[in-house]
Design a protein around this motif. Structure first.
Motif, mmCIF file in Angstrom:
data_model
loop_
_atom_site.group_PDB
_atom_site.id
_atom_site.type_symbol
_atom_site.label_atom_id
_atom_site.label_comp_id
_atom_site.label_asym_id
_atom_site.label_seq_id
_atom_site.Cartn_x
_atom_site.Cartn_y
_atom_site.Cartn_z
ATOM 1 N N VAL A 1 53.944 52.761 34.565
ATOM 2 C CA VAL A 1 54.043 51.335 34.895
ATOM 3 C C VAL A 1 55.327 51.056 35.662
ATOM 4 C CG1 VAL A 1 54.366 49.031 33.882
ATOM 5 C CG2 VAL A 1 52.575 50.553 33.002
ATOM 6 N N GLN A 2 56.445 51.604 35.178
ATOM 7 C CA GLN A 2 57.726 51.377 35.859
ATOM 8 C C GLN A 2 57.702 51.942 37.285
ATOM 9 O OE1 GLN A 2 59.959 49.373 34.788
ATOM 10 N NE2 GLN A 2 59.150 49.118 32.727
ATOM 11 N N ALA A 3 57.117 53.123 37.444
ATOM 12 C CA ALA A 3 57.039 53.727 38.778
ATOM 13 C C ALA A 3 56.190 52.874 39.716
ATOM 14 C CB ALA A 3 56.461 55.140 38.681
ATOM 15 N N ILE A 4 55.069 52.376 39.222
ATOM 16 C CA ILE A 4 54.166 51.592 40.069
ATOM 17 C C ILE A 4 54.763 50.220 40.373
ATOM 18 C CG2 ILE A 4 51.905 50.465 40.145
ATOM 19 C CD1 ILE A 4 50.810 52.956 38.629
ATOM 20 N N VAL A 5 55.371 49.577 39.392
ATOM 21 C CA VAL A 5 56.015 48.278 39.640
ATOM 22 C C VAL A 5 57.130 48.437 40.669
ATOM 23 C CG1 VAL A 5 57.445 46.458 38.605
ATOM 24 C CG2 VAL A 5 55.369 47.218 37.454
ATOM 25 N N GLY A 6 57.934 49.490 40.531
ATOM 26 C CA GLY A 6 58.990 49.744 41.509
ATOM 27 C C GLY A 6 58.435 49.943 42.910
ATOM 28 N N CYS A 7 57.335 50.676 42.997
ATOM 29 C CA CYS A 7 56.669 50.907 44.275
ATOM 30 C C CYS A 7 56.183 49.593 44.878
ATOM 31 C CB CYS A 7 55.502 51.881 44.061
ATOM 32 S SG CYS A 7 54.241 51.884 45.342
ATOM 33 N N LEU A 8 55.454 48.807 44.095
ATOM 34 C CA LEU A 8 54.848 47.567 44.609
ATOM 35 C C LEU A 8 55.896 46.540 45.006
ATOM 36 C CD1 LEU A 8 51.935 47.214 42.021
ATOM 37 C CD2 LEU A 8 51.728 47.923 44.415
ATOM 38 N N THR A 9 56.937 46.391 44.202
ATOM 39 C CA THR A 9 57.958 45.385 44.511
ATOM 40 C C THR A 9 58.805 45.794 45.715
ATOM 41 O OG1 THR A 9 59.440 46.329 42.833
ATOM 42 C CG2 THR A 9 58.057 44.461 42.162
ATOM 43 N N ALA A 10 58.767 47.071 46.075
ATOM 44 C CA ALA A 10 59.471 47.540 47.277
ATOM 45 C C ALA A 10 58.558 47.517 48.502
ATOM 46 C CB ALA A 10 60.018 48.947 47.037
ATOM 47 N N GLY A 11 57.343 46.987 48.336
ATOM 48 C CA GLY A 11 56.425 46.899 49.465
ATOM 49 C C GLY A 11 55.529 48.102 49.644
ATOM 50 N N GLY A 12 55.463 48.963 48.634
ATOM 51 C CA GLY A 12 54.629 50.160 48.718
ATOM 52 C C GLY A 12 53.226 49.913 48.206
ATOM 53 N N LYS A 13 52.468 50.989 48.114
ATOM 54 C CA LYS A 13 51.072 50.903 47.676
ATOM 55 C C LYS A 13 50.736 52.070 46.762
ATOM 56 C CE LYS A 13 49.569 53.117 51.956
ATOM 57 N NZ LYS A 13 50.955 53.207 52.446
ATOM 58 N N VAL A 14 49.610 51.926 46.091
ATOM 59 C CA VAL A 14 49.106 52.958 45.199
ATOM 60 C C VAL A 14 47.855 53.557 45.813
ATOM 61 C CG1 VAL A 14 48.174 53.426 42.901
ATOM 62 C CG2 VAL A 14 50.027 51.763 43.176
ATOM 63 N N LEU A 15 47.802 54.882 45.868
ATOM 64 C CA LEU A 15 46.599 55.616 46.262
ATOM 65 C C LEU A 15 46.057 56.286 45.008
ATOM 66 C CD1 LEU A 15 47.898 57.386 49.519
ATOM 67 C CD2 LEU A 15 46.820 55.137 49.308
ATOM 68 N N ALA A 16 44.739 56.342 44.862
ATOM 69 C CA ALA A 16 44.147 56.921 43.650
ATOM 70 C C ALA A 16 43.015 57.864 44.019
ATOM 71 C CB ALA A 16 43.630 55.820 42.722
ATOM 72 N N CYS A 17 42.914 58.985 43.303
ATOM 73 C CA CYS A 17 41.848 59.951 43.593
ATOM 74 C C CYS A 17 41.424 60.705 42.342
ATOM 75 C CB CYS A 17 42.297 60.937 44.675
ATOM 76 S SG CYS A 17 43.615 62.067 44.186
ATOM 77 N N GLY A 18 40.225 61.263 42.420
ATOM 78 C CA GLY A 18 39.646 62.069 41.364
ATOM 79 C C GLY A 18 38.210 62.381 41.729
ATOM 80 N N ASN A 19 37.568 63.235 40.966
ATOM 81 C CA ASN A 19 36.190 63.651 41.228
ATOM 82 C C ASN A 19 35.260 63.161 40.121
ATOM 83 O OD1 ASN A 19 36.532 65.596 43.609
ATOM 84 N ND2 ASN A 19 38.018 66.398 42.145
ATOM 85 N N GLY A 20 34.010 62.898 40.464
ATOM 86 C CA GLY A 20 33.022 62.523 39.462
ATOM 87 C C GLY A 20 33.408 61.254 38.740
ATOM 88 N N GLY A 21 33.468 61.326 37.400
ATOM 89 C CA GLY A 21 33.873 60.161 36.618
ATOM 90 C C GLY A 21 35.268 59.697 36.987
ATOM 91 N N SER A 22 36.132 60.630 37.345
ATOM 92 C CA SER A 22 37.493 60.266 37.752
ATOM 93 C C SER A 22 37.496 59.555 39.101
ATOM 94 C CB SER A 22 38.384 61.509 37.808
ATOM 95 O OG SER A 22 38.489 62.103 36.527
ATOM 96 N N ALA A 23 36.516 59.843 39.955
ATOM 97 C CA ALA A 23 36.374 59.093 41.211
ATOM 98 C C ALA A 23 36.039 57.639 40.898
ATOM 99 C CB ALA A 23 35.284 59.722 42.082
ATOM 100 N N SER A 24 35.139 57.441 39.942
ATOM 101 C CA SER A 24 34.808 56.073 39.518
ATOM 102 C C SER A 24 36.024 55.379 38.940
ATOM 103 C CB SER A 24 33.687 56.103 38.483
ATOM 104 O OG SER A 24 32.515 56.648 39.022
ATOM 105 N N ASP A 25 36.820 56.107 38.170
ATOM 106 C CA ASP A 25 38.036 55.521 37.595
ATOM 107 C C ASP A 25 39.026 55.139 38.694
ATOM 108 O OD1 ASP A 25 37.022 55.810 35.047
ATOM 109 O OD2 ASP A 25 38.169 57.628 34.590
ATOM 110 N N ALA A 26 39.127 55.951 39.745
ATOM 111 C CA ALA A 26 40.021 55.634 40.872
ATOM 112 C C ALA A 26 39.584 54.329 41.533
ATOM 113 C CB ALA A 26 40.033 56.783 41.877
#
Length: 198
Positions: free
Chosen positions: A32-57
């Motif tokens: 959470v801290q890493a993602i909040v730091g990223c977003l508040t600095a103007g960054g973005k989140v990329l997400a990946c996985g296969n199968g059920g993990s693709a759905s979770d992404a």
């Protein structure tokens, strides 16, 4: 007999979640801290996985861009599992192991976060995405099970590892989705403050 088998699935899932709560609370908070730091600095989140993990992404990215449980401006997130033209072109022209890493190379910027999901920790395309994220000076949040597999060995000190203490894919994925929901809730709390549930 069938109903007992179904009930046992519920009991096993609940037991694992209770066991994992203490173990995973700290790495989820670190994510959470890493993602909040990223977003508040103007960054973005990329997400990946296969199968059920693709759905979770996809689910995770949707809750960022749309909302989780509270109204707020959209948060920058992209699921790397959704563009069939990119996935099939890269899979055909290069190799399926590069379907996520090519997108990380094209879209990732220093300070962004990659949420990489693999229940075994051994998915070749997820491993390649993690390497590409490191090359782009991104932070990795890895969700795994079964001890973390090869992915565990790739992680840097600044990365976060959420490793579900179980060997069964279904149970691991059930805790992954709970972990992602915990992250969404905590990120909203960090950005918007506590919500009164009264």
């Amino acid at each position: 007999m069938l109903e007992q088998r179904i009930q046992q699935q519920f009991f096993e899932s609940a037991d694992l979640k209770y066991q994992a709560a203490d173990l995973l609370a700290r790495p989820i908070a670190d994510a959470v801290q890493a993602i909040v730091g990223c977003l508040t600095a103007g960054g973005k989140v990329l997400a990946c996985g296969n199968g059920g993990s693709a759905s979770d992404a996809q689910h995770f990215a949707a809750e960022f861009v749309g909302r989780f449980e509270r109204e707020r401006p959209g948060l920058a997130a992209i699921s790397l599992t959704t563009d069939t033209s990119i996935l099939t072109a890269v899979g055909n022209d290069y190799d399926f192991s590069q379907v996520f890493s090519k997108q990380v190379q094209a879209l990732g910027q220093p300070g962004d976060v990659l949420v990489a999901m693999s229940t075994s920790g051994n998915s070749a395309n997820v491993l390649a995405a993690v390497q590409a994220a490191h090359d782009r000076e991104m932070t990795v949040v890895a969700l795994t099970g079964r001890g973390g597999g090869k992915l565990k060995e790739l992680l840097a000190e600044t990365d976060v590892h959420i490793c579900v203490p179980h060997d069964r894919t279904a149970r691991i994925q059930e805790v992954h989705i709970l972990s992602l929901h915990c992250m969404c809730d905590a990120i909203d709390t960090q950005l918007l403050g506590e919500q009164d549930h009264a």
